[in-house]
Design an enzyme around this catalytic site. Sequence first.
Site, PDB file in Angstrom:
ATOM      1  N   ASN A   9      -6.006  62.601 122.999  1.00  0.00           N
ATOM      2  CA  ASN A   9      -6.766  61.618 124.268  1.00  0.00           C
ATOM      3  C   ASN A   9      -6.082  60.573 123.864  1.00  0.00           C
ATOM      4  O   ASN A   9      -6.775  59.656 123.365  1.00  0.00           O
ATOM      5  CB  ASN A   9      -8.291  61.892 123.259  1.00  0.00           C
ATOM      6  CG  ASN A   9      -9.180  61.305 124.174  1.00  0.00           C
ATOM      7  OD1 ASN A   9      -8.581  60.921 125.058  1.00  0.00           O
ATOM      8  ND2 ASN A   9     -10.493  60.907 123.838  1.00  0.00           N
ATOM      9  N   TRP A  10      -5.339  59.727 124.962  1.00  0.00           N
ATOM     10  CA  TRP A  10      -4.807  59.028 125.114  1.00  0.00           C
ATOM     11  C   TRP A  10      -6.269  57.402 125.163  1.00  0.00           C
ATOM     12  O   TRP A  10      -5.985  56.473 124.974  1.00  0.00           O
ATOM     13  CB  TRP A  10      -3.524  58.741 126.293  1.00  0.00           C
ATOM     14  CG  TRP A  10      -2.779  60.132 125.615  1.00  0.00           C
ATOM     15  CD1 TRP A  10      -2.735  60.396 125.050  1.00  0.00           C
ATOM     16  CD2 TRP A  10      -1.862  59.637 126.558  1.00  0.00           C
ATOM     17  NE1 TRP A  10      -0.923  61.268 124.439  1.00  0.00           N
ATOM     18  CE2 TRP A  10      -0.622  60.556 125.765  1.00  0.00           C
ATOM     19  CE3 TRP A  10      -1.140  58.827 127.802  1.00  0.00           C
ATOM     20  CZ2 TRP A  10       0.931  60.917 126.697  1.00  0.00           C
ATOM     21  CZ3 TRP A  10       0.469  58.996 128.006  1.00  0.00           C
ATOM     22  CH2 TRP A  10       1.169  60.400 127.206  1.00  0.00           C
ATOM     23  N   LYS A  11      -7.402  58.139 126.402  1.00  0.00           N
ATOM     24  CA  LYS A  11      -7.764  57.089 126.580  1.00  0.00           C
ATOM     25  C   LYS A  11      -8.030  56.453 127.729  1.00  0.00           C
ATOM     26  O   LYS A  11      -6.677  56.635 128.215  1.00  0.00           O
ATOM     27  CB  LYS A  11      -8.746  55.711 124.833  1.00  0.00           C
ATOM     28  CG  LYS A  11      -9.342  57.829 123.680  1.00  0.00           C
ATOM     29  CD  LYS A  11      -9.736  56.782 122.684  1.00  0.00           C
ATOM     30  CE  LYS A  11     -10.356  58.324 121.502  1.00  0.00           C
ATOM     31  NZ  LYS A  11     -11.022  57.642 120.573  1.00  0.00           N
ATOM     32  N   HIS A  98     -17.444  63.324 125.503  1.00  0.00           N
ATOM     33  CA  HIS A  98     -16.952  62.494 124.160  1.00  0.00           C
ATOM     34  C   HIS A  98     -18.107  61.422 124.560  1.00  0.00           C
ATOM     35  O   HIS A  98     -18.610  61.080 124.875  1.00  0.00           O
ATOM     36  CB  HIS A  98     -15.286  61.989 125.209  1.00  0.00           C
ATOM     37  CG  HIS A  98     -15.014  60.811 123.936  1.00  0.00           C
ATOM     38  ND1 HIS A  98     -15.147  60.267 123.452  1.00  0.00           N
ATOM     39  CD2 HIS A  98     -13.661  61.813 123.284  1.00  0.00           C
ATOM     40  CE1 HIS A  98     -14.375  59.662 121.986  1.00  0.00           C
ATOM     41  NE2 HIS A  98     -13.780  60.609 121.986  1.00  0.00           N
ATOM     42  N   GLU A 100     -17.391  58.151 123.638  1.00  0.00           N
ATOM     43  CA  GLU A 100     -17.287  56.983 124.748  1.00  0.00           C
ATOM     44  C   GLU A 100     -18.223  56.966 126.038  1.00  0.00           C
ATOM     45  O   GLU A 100     -18.554  56.198 126.106  1.00  0.00           O
ATOM     46  CB  GLU A 100     -16.206  56.851 124.830  1.00  0.00           C
ATOM     47  CG  GLU A 100     -15.541  56.528 123.378  1.00  0.00           C
ATOM     48  CD  GLU A 100     -14.599  56.580 122.914  1.00  0.00           C
ATOM     49  OE1 GLU A 100     -13.368  56.627 123.205  1.00  0.00           O
ATOM     50  OE2 GLU A 100     -13.747  57.016 121.413  1.00  0.00           O
ATOM     51  N   GLU A 172     -15.936  65.705 117.029  1.00  0.00           N
ATOM     52  CA  GLU A 172     -15.567  64.338 116.754  1.00  0.00           C
ATOM     53  C   GLU A 172     -17.388  63.983 116.188  1.00  0.00           C
ATOM     54  O   GLU A 172     -18.537  63.159 117.366  1.00  0.00           O
ATOM     55  CB  GLU A 172     -15.038  63.859 118.032  1.00  0.00           C
ATOM     56  CG  GLU A 172     -14.048  64.032 118.722  1.00  0.00           C
ATOM     57  CD  GLU A 172     -13.168  63.902 119.541  1.00  0.00           C
ATOM     58  OE1 GLU A 172     -12.255  64.054 119.128  1.00  0.00           O
ATOM     59  OE2 GLU A 172     -13.860  63.550 120.232  1.00  0.00           O
ATOM     60  N   GLY A 178     -11.840  55.777 115.566  1.00  0.00           N
ATOM     61  CA  GLY A 178     -11.909  54.712 115.481  1.00  0.00           C
ATOM     62  C   GLY A 178     -12.160  53.738 114.493  1.00  0.00           C
ATOM     63  O   GLY A 178     -11.181  52.816 114.619  1.00  0.00           O
ATOM     64  N   SER A 218     -10.243  60.212 113.504  1.00  0.00           N
ATOM     65  CA  SER A 218      -9.291  59.560 112.295  1.00  0.00           C
ATOM     66  C   SER A 218      -7.922  60.051 111.625  1.00  0.00           C
ATOM     67  O   SER A 218      -8.097  60.251 111.104  1.00  0.00           O
ATOM     68  CB  SER A 218      -9.900  58.658 111.743  1.00  0.00           C
ATOM     69  OG  SER A 218     -10.284  57.537 112.137  1.00  0.00           O
ATOM     70  N   GLY A 240      -6.552  57.537 118.564  1.00  0.00           N
ATOM     71  CA  GLY A 240      -5.150  56.773 117.696  1.00  0.00           C
ATOM     72  C   GLY A 240      -3.365  57.526 118.204  1.00  0.00           C
ATOM     73  O   GLY A 240      -2.604  56.957 118.184  1.00  0.00           O
TER      74      GLY A 240
HETATM   75  P1  13P Z   1      -9.058  58.755 116.476  1.00  0.00           P
HETATM   76  O1  13P Z   1      -8.488  59.424 116.486  1.00  0.00           O
HETATM   77  O2  13P Z   1      -8.725  57.149 117.634  1.00  0.00           O
HETATM   78  O3  13P Z   1     -10.699  57.760 115.690  1.00  0.00           O
HETATM   79  O4  13P Z   1     -10.386  59.145 118.063  1.00  0.00           O
HETATM   80  C1  13P Z   1     -10.826  60.658 117.642  1.00  0.00           C
HETATM   81  C2  13P Z   1     -11.000  60.376 119.652  1.00  0.00           C
HETATM   82  O5  13P Z   1     -11.685  60.360 120.092  1.00  0.00           O
HETATM   83  C3  13P Z   1     -10.168  62.002 120.407  1.00  0.00           C
HETATM   84  O6  13P Z   1     -11.155  61.976 121.227  1.00  0.00           O
END
Ligand code: 13P
Length: 255
Positions: A9-11, A98, A100, A172, A178, A218, A240
């Site tokens: 997931n590149w966000k 998600h 976020e 998650e 993150g 993470s 990430g």
């Molecule tokens: P990180 O791997 O950066 O913690 O993010 C996880 C995530 O939210 C994947 O959707």
Amino acid sequence: MRKLIVAGNWKMNTSVAEGVELAKKVSEYTVSKNLPAQKQVVIAPPFTHLAPIAQVINADKVILAAQDCAATTNGAYTGEVSASMLKGLGVKAVILGHSERRQYFKENSEILLKKIKLALAEGLDIIFCIGETKEQREAGANLYNNVIKAQLVDTVFTLTPEEFKKVIIAYEPVWAIGTGLTATPEQAQDIHAMIRKAIADNFGQAVADDTTILYGGSCKPSNAAEIFAKKDVDGGLIGGASLKADDFAKLIDAR
Ligand code: 13P
């Protein structure tokens, strides 16, 4: 047999040019590994990157996913992107729910269920994210288990078993996204087992056994193999570490 998946997931990261380069590298690496059909690689770049990336990846080997879709089909919804538009670009799956999106864009189960239905109507697979916050984790297992179950009950558990087969669950924990804090392999396994049991109670054991449940939060080359080795962890949804081709390659190898 349930699928084992490593998904990136590149966000909201990378320029289009950087994203195309990254996607090319992921595609080349995945092709070179000649993975068995059970093992899949997914990338979810930003909307703006999907069309050019669809041109450069081997679509038989890398599944192109979007990070969201609209809760409506079409019309006067400035800024939105519909499931059918994504489908038209060669997108095969969409991440929904998600944390976020829940936190910053106030997406609740009602909105998410609309998105799920529209994505399913286009034949897209759903990567549905669930998980508890730090406060909920600290309030104890009773509470966080109920929070996670409610996220399922109000949404994907209302689908038919046939529809649910298109759903991949991503656990998650919000406190691990993150932050550098990762759930221990045992913590991940406990929740994944609880989720699989909830799926079995709702849809039956056969559906539960076939459901892919990913861990996210993470995940990186140094901790992934241990987490992915757990019985009910079928891979990862990576933030990430999916932005560096070398790290993502190691995560593909870890599953
Ligand atoms: P990180 O791997 O950066 O913690 O993010 C996880 C995530 O939210 C994947 O959707």
